[in-house]
Design a protein around this motif. Structure first.
Motif, short mmCIF file in Angstrom:
data_model
loop_
_atom_site.label_atom_id
_atom_site.label_comp_id
_atom_site.label_asym_id
_atom_site.label_seq_id
_atom_site.Cartn_x
_atom_site.Cartn_y
_atom_site.Cartn_z
N PRO A 114 -8.34 2.62 -6.83
CA PRO A 114 -8.47 1.19 -6.78
C PRO A 114 -8.44 0.81 -5.19
CG PRO A 114 -7.92 1.45 -9.01
CD PRO A 114 -7.20 2.63 -8.33
N LEU A 115 -7.06 1.30 -4.88
CA LEU A 115 -6.33 1.13 -3.95
C LEU A 115 -6.70 1.16 -2.52
CD1 LEU A 115 -3.58 -0.46 -2.34
CD2 LEU A 115 -2.65 1.85 -2.36
N VAL A 116 -6.59 2.49 -2.66
CA VAL A 116 -7.51 3.59 -1.45
C VAL A 116 -9.44 3.11 -0.90
CG1 VAL A 116 -8.80 5.66 -0.45
CG2 VAL A 116 -6.46 5.54 -2.15
N LEU A 117 -9.76 2.40 -2.13
CA LEU A 117 -10.74 1.32 -2.45
C LEU A 117 -10.67 -0.16 -1.43
CD1 LEU A 117 -12.94 3.04 -5.39
CD2 LEU A 117 -12.71 4.03 -2.49
N ILE A 118 -9.77 -0.68 -1.95
CA ILE A 118 -10.23 -1.73 -2.23
C ILE A 118 -8.86 -2.20 -0.51
CG2 ILE A 118 -10.60 -2.95 -4.58
CD1 ILE A 118 -7.47 -3.91 -3.99
N ARG A 119 -8.18 -1.48 -0.14
CA ARG A 119 -7.51 -1.72 1.10
C ARG A 119 -7.87 -2.47 1.97
NH1 ARG A 119 -4.24 -2.17 5.16
NH2 ARG A 119 -2.52 -0.96 5.82
N THR A 163 0.76 -0.97 -0.26
CA THR A 163 0.09 0.17 -0.06
C THR A 163 0.35 1.38 -0.28
OG1 THR A 163 -1.63 -1.69 1.66
CG2 THR A 163 -1.55 1.21 0.76
N PHE A 164 1.94 1.05 0.90
CA PHE A 164 2.70 2.27 0.84
C PHE A 164 3.56 2.63 -0.09
CE2 PHE A 164 6.91 4.71 1.78
CZ PHE A 164 6.12 5.82 2.81
N PHE A 191 1.87 8.95 -5.28
CA PHE A 191 2.18 10.67 -5.18
C PHE A 191 3.05 11.42 -5.81
CE2 PHE A 191 -1.35 9.50 -2.75
CZ PHE A 191 -2.76 10.28 -2.61
N ALA A 192 3.91 10.75 -6.02
CA ALA A 192 5.24 11.41 -6.43
C ALA A 192 5.12 11.56 -7.68
CB ALA A 192 6.67 9.89 -6.47
N PRO A 242 -3.77 5.09 -10.80
CA PRO A 242 -3.47 3.49 -9.63
C PRO A 242 -4.08 3.73 -8.11
CG PRO A 242 -1.83 3.82 -10.96
CD PRO A 242 -2.41 5.31 -11.22
N ALA A 243 -3.78 4.59 -7.99
CA ALA A 243 -3.70 5.16 -6.66
C ALA A 243 -5.05 5.24 -5.96
CB ALA A 243 -3.61 6.06 -5.52
#
Length: 190
Positions: A179-184, A70-71, A78-79, A176-177
């Motif tokens: 869907p990650l925030v949603l499925i994390r 995740t990180f 964000f970079a 890409p971030a």
């Protein structure tokens, strides 16, 4: 001929304190500083990603696959966005290094995590194969994003007073971030 004539002028503008976005818009391929920066922007992020990719395995063992995965995805998303807002070449280099670090650590973490989530050998081979294939497919999406950014750049909000397609292409790294925030919360720890 234009590049040879304009390179000394560009170097002088940059040394003279001209704001970097204007200088970057004038940064014509072929100048003496162009080759130096092009090489640096190409090789240094790859080296940084490789070194930190090696550390990614250690980090996943110490901190957990899901947390590192995740990180690292958030880091490269964000970079990439921050690189799109860079106003100097050193800033662009710094954020591009962070992008490569995030991608390399993410890939190490993802492969380790998937290998542990699928204990059956046949299923694990398929999942890891799809992961490899789709990472290559993801690489093909970058030029596609650039073509789209070039087509729509004029209608997008101005960044540092301009509509440079490369900036919008980098900012698309935020995608890409989402869907990650949603499925994390649903991801199991290995």
């Amino acid at each position: 001929a234009v590049a040879a004539l304009s390179a000394p002028i560009i170097d002088e503008l940059v040394r003279g304190g001209m704001p970097r976005p204007d200088a970057m818009a004038l940064w014509v391929p072929g100048g003496p500083r162009y080759v130096e920066w092009a090489r640096t922007l190409f090789f240094l992020p790859a080296i940084a990603g490789g070194v930190f990719g090696l550390l990614g395995g250690y980090l996943t063992d110490r901190l957990g696959r899901r947390r590192v995965l995740t990180f690292s995805i958030l880091l490269y998303a964000f970079a990439a966005c921050a690189a799109g807002f860079a106003t100097t070449l050193p800033q662009l280099l710094f954020f591009r290094c962070l992008v490569f670090i995030g991608v390399c650590v993410e890939f190490v973490g993802a492969v380790a995590w998937l290998a542990e989530l699928f204990p059956e050998a046949k299923q694990r081979e398929k999942v890891l194969g799809y992961t490899q294939a789709f990472s290559s497919f993801g690489g093909l999406l970058v030029p596609t994003a650039n073509v789209m950014a070039a087509q729509w750049a004029a209608s997008l909000p101005a960044i540092h007073g301009g509509h440079e397609a490369w900036r919008y292409t980098l900012i698309s790294g935020l995608i890409p971030a989402i869907p990650l925030v949603l499925i994390r919360p649903l991801l199991p720890e290995s």
